[in-house]
Design a protein around this motif. Sequence first.
Motif, PDB file in Angstrom:
ATOM      1  N   MET A  82       0.950  -1.191   0.018  1.00  0.00           N
ATOM      2  CA  MET A  82       0.192  -0.002   0.068  1.00  0.00           C
ATOM      3  C   MET A  82       0.890   1.175  -0.083  1.00  0.00           C
ATOM      4  SD  MET A  82      -2.921   1.231   2.735  1.00  0.00           S
ATOM      5  CE  MET A  82      -3.751  -0.476   2.600  1.00  0.00           C
ATOM      6  N   ASN A  83       0.625   2.067  -0.926  1.00  0.00           N
ATOM      7  CA  ASN A  83       1.198   3.527  -0.876  1.00  0.00           C
ATOM      8  C   ASN A  83       1.002   4.273   0.468  1.00  0.00           C
ATOM      9  OD1 ASN A  83       2.371   5.841  -1.329  1.00  0.00           O
ATOM     10  ND2 ASN A  83       1.355   6.236  -3.397  1.00  0.00           N
ATOM     11  N   ARG A  84       1.991   4.504   1.193  1.00  0.00           N
ATOM     12  CA  ARG A  84       1.942   5.064   2.480  1.00  0.00           C
ATOM     13  C   ARG A  84       1.866   6.770   2.274  1.00  0.00           C
ATOM     14  NH1 ARG A  84       2.309   1.484   6.835  1.00  0.00           N
ATOM     15  NH2 ARG A  84       2.819  -0.505   6.254  1.00  0.00           N
ATOM     16  N   ASP A  85       2.085   7.067   1.169  1.00  0.00           N
ATOM     17  CA  ASP A  85       2.046   8.519   0.852  1.00  0.00           C
ATOM     18  C   ASP A  85       0.778   9.280   0.520  1.00  0.00           C
ATOM     19  OD1 ASP A  85       4.807   8.634   1.419  1.00  0.00           O
ATOM     20  OD2 ASP A  85       5.363   8.271  -0.886  1.00  0.00           O
ATOM     21  N   LEU A  86      -0.259   8.253   0.392  1.00  0.00           N
ATOM     22  CA  LEU A  86      -1.643   8.639   0.109  1.00  0.00           C
ATOM     23  C   LEU A  86      -2.009   9.755   1.266  1.00  0.00           C
ATOM     24  CD1 LEU A  86      -3.387   5.236  -0.790  1.00  0.00           C
ATOM     25  CD2 LEU A  86      -2.611   6.933  -2.188  1.00  0.00           C
ATOM     26  N   SER A  87      -2.986  10.551   0.904  1.00  0.00           N
ATOM     27  CA  SER A  87      -3.474  11.468   1.736  1.00  0.00           C
ATOM     28  C   SER A  87      -4.378  10.982   2.519  1.00  0.00           C
ATOM     29  CB  SER A  87      -4.136  12.677   1.026  1.00  0.00           C
ATOM     30  OG  SER A  87      -5.475  12.139   0.543  1.00  0.00           O
ATOM     31  N   ASP A  88      -4.816  11.505   3.894  1.00  0.00           N
ATOM     32  CA  ASP A  88      -5.788  11.187   4.701  1.00  0.00           C
ATOM     33  C   ASP A  88      -7.068  10.536   4.054  1.00  0.00           C
ATOM     34  OD1 ASP A  88      -3.717  11.353   6.794  1.00  0.00           O
ATOM     35  OD2 ASP A  88      -4.907  13.171   7.725  1.00  0.00           O
ATOM     36  N   ASN A  89      -7.544  11.536   3.325  1.00  0.00           N
ATOM     37  CA  ASN A  89      -8.848  11.042   2.681  1.00  0.00           C
ATOM     38  C   ASN A  89      -8.816  10.001   1.801  1.00  0.00           C
ATOM     39  OD1 ASN A  89     -10.083  13.373   3.806  1.00  0.00           O
ATOM     40  ND2 ASN A  89     -10.088  14.616   2.210  1.00  0.00           N
ATOM     41  N   GLU A  90      -7.760  10.098   0.826  1.00  0.00           N
ATOM     42  CA  GLU A  90      -7.371   8.776   0.013  1.00  0.00           C
ATOM     43  C   GLU A  90      -7.504   7.552   1.030  1.00  0.00           C
ATOM     44  OE1 GLU A  90      -5.148  11.102  -3.531  1.00  0.00           O
ATOM     45  OE2 GLU A  90      -3.913  10.329  -1.911  1.00  0.00           O
ATOM     46  N   ILE A  91      -6.491   7.802   1.993  1.00  0.00           N
ATOM     47  CA  ILE A  91      -6.613   6.148   2.790  1.00  0.00           C
ATOM     48  C   ILE A  91      -7.970   6.018   3.328  1.00  0.00           C
ATOM     49  CG2 ILE A  91      -5.723   5.172   5.276  1.00  0.00           C
ATOM     50  CD1 ILE A  91      -3.177   6.848   4.612  1.00  0.00           C
ATOM     51  N   ILE A  92      -8.868   6.968   3.964  1.00  0.00           N
ATOM     52  CA  ILE A  92     -10.178   6.497   4.092  1.00  0.00           C
ATOM     53  C   ILE A  92     -10.982   6.021   3.176  1.00  0.00           C
ATOM     54  CG2 ILE A  92     -12.337   7.708   5.049  1.00  0.00           C
ATOM     55  CD1 ILE A  92     -10.491   9.774   6.570  1.00  0.00           C
ATOM     56  N   ASP A  93     -10.812   6.904   1.811  1.00  0.00           N
ATOM     57  CA  ASP A  93     -11.810   6.385   0.607  1.00  0.00           C
ATOM     58  C   ASP A  93     -11.408   4.834   0.301  1.00  0.00           C
ATOM     59  OD1 ASP A  93     -13.028   8.402   0.412  1.00  0.00           O
ATOM     60  OD2 ASP A  93     -11.847   9.339  -1.153  1.00  0.00           O
ATOM     61  N   LEU A  94     -10.003   4.360   0.714  1.00  0.00           N
ATOM     62  CA  LEU A  94      -9.801   3.190   0.256  1.00  0.00           C
ATOM     63  C   LEU A  94     -10.055   2.052   1.172  1.00  0.00           C
ATOM     64  CD1 LEU A  94      -7.852   1.356  -1.579  1.00  0.00           C
ATOM     65  CD2 LEU A  94      -6.074   2.010   0.143  1.00  0.00           C
ATOM     66  N   TYR A  95     -10.002   2.602   2.551  1.00  0.00           N
ATOM     67  CA  TYR A  95     -10.615   1.760   3.662  1.00  0.00           C
ATOM     68  C   TYR A  95     -12.000   1.491   3.246  1.00  0.00           C
ATOM     69  CZ  TYR A  95     -12.126  -0.009   8.072  1.00  0.00           C
ATOM     70  OH  TYR A  95     -12.669  -1.078   8.928  1.00  0.00           O
TER      71      TYR A  95
END
Length: 201
Positions: free
Chosen positions: A1-14
Amino acid sequence: MNRDLSDNEIIDLYKKTSDVECVGILFKRYSRMAFVLCDRILKDHTRSKEAMMQVFENLIVYLKKYQIENFRSWLISVLRNQCFLVERRKSPVLEFYDFYEKNSEEFMEFDELDTLNEKEKQEKQLDELEKAMKQLPKDQAECIQLFYLKGKTYDQIGEITGYSFNQIKSHIQNGKRNLKIIMQKAGGQMLTLLFLNMFFY
């Protein structure tokens, strides 16, 4: 997983994948900040760590349940409410609001929070709760206050009130149900994180 994603991108992915690694990334980003905030409020390392961990464990549900625009601001608000809950366990709810008043200068350090709006919201909710409690039958209000606000056990409540175990259980269950009805009829804001935790934790 790309750990450089923004918070919102991580939440959307989750939300799409339910991959708990997403929550783990958010934990690594914000756990230090979260602990410092909790420790400033609770002034107890053990309780602060427990409050912080409870919030991050709840993220598994919260991230799917809520539409979060600014995760850091939202997290600070949730952490603060969790600390209020922890503090409430050893003091009545109005004393717990006084605790917030006394520590408001520390909260102002977090620019993302609109402290005045939060304080007004808390005050309104506490007023609604206090009014609703006064509308409950005496036995229900008494048991709820002793159990939830003063942290008494069923045995201790029985010693104080003379009620049996089954009576106490019934008064608490009926009281919670009646509180929800009263506050919903009054257009209350009871279904917030703070008050849901306060009565159903």
